[in-house]
Design a protein around this motif. Structure first.
Motif, PDB file in Angstrom:
ATOM      1  N   GLN A   1      57.042  47.671  22.063  1.00 54.58           N
ATOM      2  CA  GLN A   1      56.676  49.270  22.045  1.00 54.58           C
ATOM      3  C   GLN A   1      55.153  49.466  22.107  1.00 54.58           C
ATOM      4  OE1 GLN A   1      58.493  51.037  18.806  1.00 54.58           O
ATOM      5  NE2 GLN A   1      60.620  51.087  19.988  1.00 54.58           N
ATOM      6  N   SER A   2      54.526  48.402  21.687  1.00 54.34           N
ATOM      7  CA  SER A   2      53.012  48.423  21.632  1.00 54.34           C
ATOM      8  C   SER A   2      52.063  47.666  22.534  1.00 54.34           C
ATOM      9  CB  SER A   2      52.340  48.205  20.307  1.00 54.34           C
ATOM     10  OG  SER A   2      52.556  46.710  20.180  1.00 54.34           O
ATOM     11  N   ASN A   3      52.727  47.030  23.659  1.00 57.98           N
ATOM     12  CA  ASN A   3      52.406  46.184  24.747  1.00 57.98           C
ATOM     13  C   ASN A   3      51.503  47.139  25.597  1.00 57.98           C
ATOM     14  OD1 ASN A   3      51.746  44.458  26.395  1.00 57.98           O
ATOM     15  ND2 ASN A   3      53.983  43.574  26.652  1.00 57.98           N
ATOM     16  N   PRO A   4      50.310  46.728  25.466  1.00 54.34           N
ATOM     17  CA  PRO A   4      49.436  47.798  26.563  1.00 54.34           C
ATOM     18  C   PRO A   4      49.608  47.777  27.909  1.00 54.34           C
ATOM     19  CG  PRO A   4      48.200  45.621  25.763  1.00 54.34           C
ATOM     20  CD  PRO A   4      49.697  45.796  25.144  1.00 54.34           C
ATOM     21  N   MET A   5      50.451  46.524  28.555  1.00 56.05           N
ATOM     22  CA  MET A   5      50.742  46.594  29.818  1.00 56.05           C
ATOM     23  C   MET A   5      51.420  47.633  30.196  1.00 56.05           C
ATOM     24  SD  MET A   5      51.552  42.697  30.388  1.00 56.05           S
ATOM     25  CE  MET A   5      52.893  42.597  29.156  1.00 56.05           C
ATOM     26  N   HIS A   6      51.177  48.097  31.225  1.00 65.27           N
ATOM     27  CA  HIS A   6      51.945  49.634  31.824  1.00 65.27           C
ATOM     28  C   HIS A   6      52.841  48.950  32.957  1.00 65.27           C
ATOM     29  CE1 HIS A   6      49.312  52.268  29.803  1.00 65.27           C
ATOM     30  NE2 HIS A   6      48.210  51.513  30.253  1.00 65.27           N
ATOM     31  N   ARG A   7      53.816  48.347  32.485  1.00 67.79           N
ATOM     32  CA  ARG A   7      55.029  47.828  33.403  1.00 67.79           C
ATOM     33  C   ARG A   7      56.172  48.221  32.527  1.00 67.79           C
ATOM     34  NH1 ARG A   7      54.065  41.551  34.198  1.00 67.79           N
ATOM     35  NH2 ARG A   7      54.153  41.323  32.205  1.00 67.79           N
ATOM     36  N   GLU A   8      57.394  47.976  33.411  1.00 66.68           N
ATOM     37  CA  GLU A   8      58.740  48.653  32.976  1.00 66.68           C
ATOM     38  C   GLU A   8      59.088  47.722  31.936  1.00 66.68           C
ATOM     39  OE1 GLU A   8      58.042  47.912  35.975  1.00 66.68           O
ATOM     40  OE2 GLU A   8      58.203  49.666  37.091  1.00 66.68           O
ATOM     41  N   LEU A   9      60.071  48.137  31.063  1.00 66.94           N
ATOM     42  CA  LEU A   9      60.511  47.305  30.031  1.00 66.94           C
ATOM     43  C   LEU A   9      61.111  46.041  30.299  1.00 66.94           C
ATOM     44  CD1 LEU A   9      60.875  47.262  26.976  1.00 66.94           C
ATOM     45  CD2 LEU A   9      63.105  48.200  27.267  1.00 66.94           C
ATOM     46  N   TRP A  10      61.684  45.804  31.454  1.00 67.84           N
ATOM     47  CA  TRP A  10      62.371  44.680  31.855  1.00 67.84           C
ATOM     48  C   TRP A  10      61.637  43.568  32.288  1.00 67.84           C
ATOM     49  CZ3 TRP A  10      63.746  49.463  33.914  1.00 67.84           C
ATOM     50  CH2 TRP A  10      63.110  49.597  35.150  1.00 67.84           C
ATOM     51  N   MET A  11      60.111  43.974  32.626  1.00 62.92           N
ATOM     52  CA  MET A  11      59.216  43.212  33.244  1.00 62.92           C
ATOM     53  C   MET A  11      58.015  42.834  32.011  1.00 62.92           C
ATOM     54  SD  MET A  11      59.775  42.119  36.072  1.00 62.92           S
ATOM     55  CE  MET A  11      58.252  41.266  36.620  1.00 62.92           C
ATOM     56  N   ARG A  12      58.238  43.260  30.913  1.00 62.68           N
ATOM     57  CA  ARG A  12      57.396  42.969  29.768  1.00 62.68           C
ATOM     58  C   ARG A  12      57.186  41.701  29.277  1.00 62.68           C
ATOM     59  NH1 ARG A  12      56.856  48.589  26.639  1.00 62.68           N
ATOM     60  NH2 ARG A  12      56.043  49.874  28.272  1.00 62.68           N
TER      61      ARG A  12
ATOM     62  N   PRO B   1      57.385  37.565  29.018  1.00 64.38           N
ATOM     63  CA  PRO B   1      56.676  36.552  29.877  1.00 64.38           C
ATOM     64  C   PRO B   1      57.476  35.780  30.673  1.00 64.38           C
ATOM     65  CG  PRO B   1      55.841  36.451  27.557  1.00 64.38           C
ATOM     66  CD  PRO B   1      57.056  37.359  27.610  1.00 64.38           C
ATOM     67  N   ARG B   2      58.770  35.624  30.352  1.00 62.02           N
ATOM     68  CA  ARG B   2      59.681  34.925  31.185  1.00 62.02           C
ATOM     69  C   ARG B   2      60.688  35.905  31.901  1.00 62.02           C
ATOM     70  NH1 ARG B   2      62.670  30.985  26.899  1.00 62.02           N
ATOM     71  NH2 ARG B   2      62.770  33.019  26.067  1.00 62.02           N
ATOM     72  N   SER B   3      60.369  37.047  32.092  1.00 66.05           N
ATOM     73  CA  SER B   3      61.259  38.062  32.887  1.00 66.05           C
ATOM     74  C   SER B   3      61.223  37.715  34.331  1.00 66.05           C
ATOM     75  CB  SER B   3      60.909  39.443  32.476  1.00 66.05           C
ATOM     76  OG  SER B   3      59.611  39.717  33.016  1.00 66.05           O
ATOM     77  N   ALA B   4      60.151  37.382  34.676  1.00 63.10           N
ATOM     78  CA  ALA B   4      59.989  37.081  36.189  1.00 63.10           C
ATOM     79  C   ALA B   4      60.827  36.240  36.686  1.00 63.10           C
ATOM     80  CB  ALA B   4      58.590  36.865  36.485  1.00 63.10           C
ATOM     81  N   LEU B   5      61.279  35.257  35.952  1.00 65.37           N
ATOM     82  CA  LEU B   5      62.109  34.213  36.024  1.00 65.37           C
ATOM     83  C   LEU B   5      63.595  34.847  36.484  1.00 65.37           C
ATOM     84  CD1 LEU B   5      61.505  31.515  33.585  1.00 65.37           C
ATOM     85  CD2 LEU B   5      60.679  31.251  36.106  1.00 65.37           C
ATOM     86  N   TYR B   6      63.810  35.770  36.017  1.00 60.58           N
ATOM     87  CA  TYR B   6      65.189  36.344  36.147  1.00 60.58           C
ATOM     88  C   TYR B   6      65.049  37.572  37.101  1.00 60.58           C
ATOM     89  CZ  TYR B   6      65.900  33.793  31.795  1.00 60.58           C
ATOM     90  OH  TYR B   6      66.056  32.976  31.062  1.00 60.58           O
ATOM     91  N   VAL B   7      64.086  38.444  37.076  1.00 61.03           N
ATOM     92  CA  VAL B   7      64.198  39.757  37.854  1.00 61.03           C
ATOM     93  C   VAL B   7      63.647  39.342  39.263  1.00 61.03           C
ATOM     94  CG1 VAL B   7      63.125  41.976  37.812  1.00 61.03           C
ATOM     95  CG2 VAL B   7      63.635  40.922  35.762  1.00 61.03           C
ATOM     96  N   ILE B   8      62.719  38.457  39.634  1.00 61.56           N
ATOM     97  CA  ILE B   8      62.498  38.403  40.950  1.00 61.56           C
ATOM     98  C   ILE B   8      63.473  37.849  41.817  1.00 61.56           C
ATOM     99  CG2 ILE B   8      60.798  37.178  42.341  1.00 61.56           C
ATOM    100  CD1 ILE B   8      58.472  37.773  40.286  1.00 61.56           C
ATOM    101  N   PRO B   9      64.192  36.742  41.507  1.00 67.82           N
ATOM    102  CA  PRO B   9      65.342  36.207  42.322  1.00 67.82           C
ATOM    103  C   PRO B   9      66.566  37.260  42.439  1.00 67.82           C
ATOM    104  CG  PRO B   9      64.661  34.473  40.540  1.00 67.82           C
ATOM    105  CD  PRO B   9      63.887  35.702  40.338  1.00 67.82           C
ATOM    106  N   TYR B  10      66.630  37.971  41.548  1.00 72.03           N
ATOM    107  CA  TYR B  10      67.568  38.996  41.620  1.00 72.03           C
ATOM    108  C   TYR B  10      67.312  39.935  42.513  1.00 72.03           C
ATOM    109  CZ  TYR B  10      70.246  43.587  40.546  1.00 72.03           C
ATOM    110  OH  TYR B  10      70.823  44.473  40.800  1.00 72.03           O
ATOM    111  N   TRP B  11      65.977  40.327  42.471  1.00 69.89           N
ATOM    112  CA  TRP B  11      65.624  41.539  43.563  1.00 69.89           C
ATOM    113  C   TRP B  11      65.609  40.705  44.894  1.00 69.89           C
ATOM    114  CZ3 TRP B  11      66.334  46.284  42.988  1.00 69.89           C
ATOM    115  CH2 TRP B  11      66.040  46.847  41.671  1.00 69.89           C
ATOM    116  N   ILE B  12      65.355  39.435  44.923  1.00 66.98           N
ATOM    117  CA  ILE B  12      65.561  38.719  46.378  1.00 66.98           C
ATOM    118  C   ILE B  12      66.829  38.897  46.867  1.00 66.98           C
ATOM    119  CG2 ILE B  12      65.093  36.593  47.461  1.00 66.98           C
ATOM    120  CD1 ILE B  12      62.511  36.162  45.864  1.00 66.98           C
ATOM    121  N   ALA B  13      67.724  38.508  45.926  1.00 66.73           N
ATOM    122  CA  ALA B  13      69.178  38.483  46.541  1.00 66.73           C
ATOM    123  C   ALA B  13      69.473  39.793  46.724  1.00 66.73           C
ATOM    124  CB  ALA B  13      70.110  37.862  45.247  1.00 66.73           C
TER     125      ALA B  13
END
Length: 63
Positions: free
Chosen positions: A17-28, A30-42
């Motif tokens: 909730q206090s993360n200053p990054m202005h990204r979506e919750l599912w991308m906040r 550090p390891r979320s890119a390992l799951y989200v990026i292959p999902y979007w590619i597929a």
């Protein structure tokens, strides 16, 4: 004596909730890119494949 560490729900909630990054919750995380990026590619690969062959079917061309 072995002390069991409590679940740090409050600290995890504070992190998200206090993360200053202005990204979506599912991308906040550090390891979320390992799951989200292959999902979007597929996902977009499947959508492109479907759209391509749908267009061929509408035009009457065999695969």
């Amino acid at each position: 004596m072995l002390v069991k560490k409590a679940n740090n729900i409050i600290s995890k909630q504070w992190y998200y909730q206090s993360n200053p990054m202005h990204r979506e919750l599912w991308m906040r995380h550090p390891r979320s890119a390992l799951y989200v990026i292959p999902y979007w590619i597929a996902f977009w690969g499947g959508m492109g494949y479907t759209t391509y062959y749908l267009g061929r079917m509408v035009l009457g061309q065999k695969a």
